[in-house]
Design an enzyme around this catalytic site. Structure first.
Site, PDB file in Angstrom:
ATOM      1  CG  LEU A   1      -2.160  -0.834   1.251  1.00  0.00           C
ATOM      2  CD1 LEU A   1      -2.833  -0.760   2.608  1.00  0.00           C
ATOM      3  CD2 LEU A   1      -3.126  -0.398   0.155  1.00  0.00           C
ATOM      4  CG  ASP A   2       1.451   3.831  -3.380  1.00  0.00           C
ATOM      5  OD1 ASP A   2       2.488   3.156  -3.370  1.00  0.00           O
ATOM      6  OD2 ASP A   2       0.824   4.120  -4.418  1.00  0.00           O
ATOM      7  N   PRO A   3       2.028   5.084   0.832  1.00  0.00           N
ATOM      8  CG  PRO A   3       4.126   6.000   1.325  1.00  0.00           C
ATOM      9  CD  PRO A   3       3.357   5.332   0.214  1.00  0.00           C
TER      10      PRO A   3
ATOM     11  CB  ALA B   1      -3.231   3.699   0.269  1.00  0.00           C
TER      12      ALA B   1
END
EC number: 5.4.99.25
Length: 404
Positions: free
Chosen positions: A47-49, A51
Site C-alpha cells: 500500500l502506498d503511504p 493509502a
C-alpha cells in the site's frame, strides 16, 4: 545481550494490520519486527503511504504465505477526483493537466453507467510511477529522471464497481503549486526536481485552511468533483490507473485522491490489528528493556505472541481447501513426502467456518495440510498419482489460533 537471530523467536503467524496514512508498507513491517521480537517479517500487497487499510503481515516462517495473497480478491474504497491529472495518477504527483468538469459527472445514473462499463476482464496500462521493473530498473526510478517508460498492458479483472457518493474533491497541498503553475502560467510537464515518487511523505500534507493571492485563486477555480467508489478487483490491478482510465472514458482528466483497502482475501479491517496497539507493545518491551539494561527482545513474554495481535487462521482467509492430516501422514509430511487423500478429511471455508466439502478435488488444486492448531504446509492434488504432493512446507508450522 545479543539480539534474536532471524527466525529465533519461534513465532510463525499471520495477521492483518490496519495501515494508517503516512506509513509505508515497510514501516509497518519494521514495527511488527519490534513488536514480535522477530526479524523475519513480510507483507502481502503493498500500500502506498497515502493509502490506508488492510495489509497482510506474516511473521517468522509464515512469510512463505506472501505469494498466496497475490491471487486474492481485494476491495478498495477510492475517491476519483475529476478536473486534474497528475504525473503519478494519484494525489502524490504534480499536476500535469487541468480541465473543466462536465456537468454530467454530477449525475448519479450517469456515474453508475460509466462504472458498470469498467466491470469485467480488461487490459490495463500500469502507471509509469510503479514498482514494475523495466530492464531491471523500477519504473518509478526512470520516471523521476524524466525518461519515457514503456510498460506493457496487463490483464486484470474488476469484479465490482459501486458508486458510494458524489462530492467535492479537496486539492492536496503539493498540488497548489502545480495548479497555479498550470492554470496561471500555462506550464506543461513538471521538472525532475518537482517530481514525486508515489507516496513521498512530503507530498501528503493537506492544504492550509487559508490561502492568498494566486494560490487561492487557483484553488477556488479547481474545487473539483469526486466519485467515491467501492472496487473489488483481482490481482495486478492499479486503482490509480482505473481512476485515470475512468477520466479518459468520460473525457475529463482525473486522478486518485484517496484510497482505503477494506479487505484482502478474508482479512478485513475488523480482523486487523491497529498500529497504535503495535506501538504500545513496542513501548512496553522497550520500557522493560531500559529498566533491566537488556534488549527489547528479552522483555517478559518476548517470545510469545503480543496480546494485541489478532492472529488469523490462514485456512479462513486464503481461498484454498483444508486437509486434516492423520498421525500416519505426519511422518511423511516431516520429510516433504506425498500423502494419500481421504476425501472425508477435506474441508472448505464457508462464511468463516470450516465445513466438509462436497466438491471433488481437481488436478493441481492447492490445499492446506493442517493439524488443529497449525498449518503444516500447502500440498497439490495429483490426479494421476492420486496423492497430495508437497508444494510449500512450513518448517515449524503456521499458527492457526492464539496458543501460548
Amino acid at each position: 545481550m545479543a539480539k534474536n537471530k532471524r527466525g529465533a523467536s519461534g513465532i510463525s503467524c499471520l495477521i492483518g494490520v490496519n495501515k494508517p496514512k503516512n506509513y509505508t508498507s515497510h514501516d509497518v513491517v519494521n514495527r511488527c519486527r519490534r513488536a514480535f521480537g522477530e526479524r523475519r517479517v513480510g507483507h502481502g500487497g503493498t500500500l502506498d503511504p497515502f493509502a490506508t487499510g488492510v495489509l497482510p503481515v506474516m511473521v517468522g516462517p509464515a512469510t512463505r504465505l506472501a505469494q498466496y495473497f497475490e491471487t486474492c480478491k481485494k476491495e478498495y474504497v477510492a475517491e476519483i477526483c475529476f478536473g486534474m491529472a497528475t504525473s503519478t495518477d494519484d494525489l502524490t504527483g504534480e499536476v500535469v493537466e487541468s480541465c473543466d468538469v462536465p456537468e454530467k459527472l454530477g449525475d448519479e445514473n450517469y456515474a453508475r453507467e460509466v462504472l458498470a462499463s469498467f466491470i469485467g476482464e480488461q487490459k490495463q496500462l500500469p502507471p509509469q510511477y510503479s514498482a514494475i521493473k523495466v530492464n531491471g530498473v523500477r519504473a518509478y526510478s526512470l520516471a523521476r529522471k524524466g525518461k519515457d517508460v514503456e510498460l506493457a498492458a496487463r490483464d486484470i479483472v474488476v469484479y465490482e464497481a459501486e458508486l458510494l457518493a458524489i462530492k467535492p474533491c479537496e486539492i492536496q497541498g503539493n498540488q497548489i503549486a502545480g495548479v497555479s503553475e498550470f492554470a496561471l502560467e500555462g506550464a506543461s510537464n513538471p521538472t525532475e526536481s518537482d517530481s514525486f515518487m508515489p507516496g513521498d511523505k512530503s507530498s501528503i500534507e493537506t492544504i492550509p485552511s487559508a490561502n492568498s493571492g494566486e494560490d487561492s485563486a487557483a484553488l477556488n477555480a479547481c474545487q473539483n468533483l469526486a466519485w467515491e467508489v467501492r472496487f473489488v478487483v483481482g490481482s495486478g490491478t492499479y486503482i490509480r490507473s482505473l481512476a485515470r482510465d475512468i477520466g479518459e472514458g468520460v473525457q475529463c482528466c482525473a486522478h486518485l485522491s484517496s484510497l482505503k483497502r477494506t479487505f484482502v482475501g478474508g482479512i478485513t479491517l475488523d480482523s486487523s490489528t491497529n498500529m497504535e496497539e503495535l506501538e504500545a507493545e513496542i513501548e512496553r518491551k522497550q520500557s522493560y528493556a531500559d529498566e533491566q539494561g537488556q534488549e527489547p527482545s528479552c522483555a517478559p513474554n518476548a517470545l510469545l505472541l503480543p496480546a494485541c495481535a489478532k492472529v488469523l487462521d490462514p485456512c479462513k482467509v486464503l481461498p484454498y481447501k483444508t486437509y486434516l492430516a492423520t498421525e500416519d501422514d505426519m511422518r511423511l509430511i516431516a520429510n516433504g513426502g506425498a500423502i494419500p487423500c481421504d476425501e472425508t478429511r477435506v474441508f472448505e471455508c464457508i462464511d468463516g467456518d470450516l465445513a466438509p466439502t462436497n466438491e471433488r478435488l481437481t488436478h493441481g488444486e492447492l490445499l492446506f495440510i493442517v493439524q488443529p492448531e497449525k498449518v503444516l504446509g500447502i500440498y497439490s492434488w495429483s490426479e494421476e498419482a492420486q496423492l497430495l504432493k508437497a508444494y510449500t512446507i512450513f518448517s515449524t508450522g503456521v499458527t492457526r489460533c492464539l496458543v501460548q
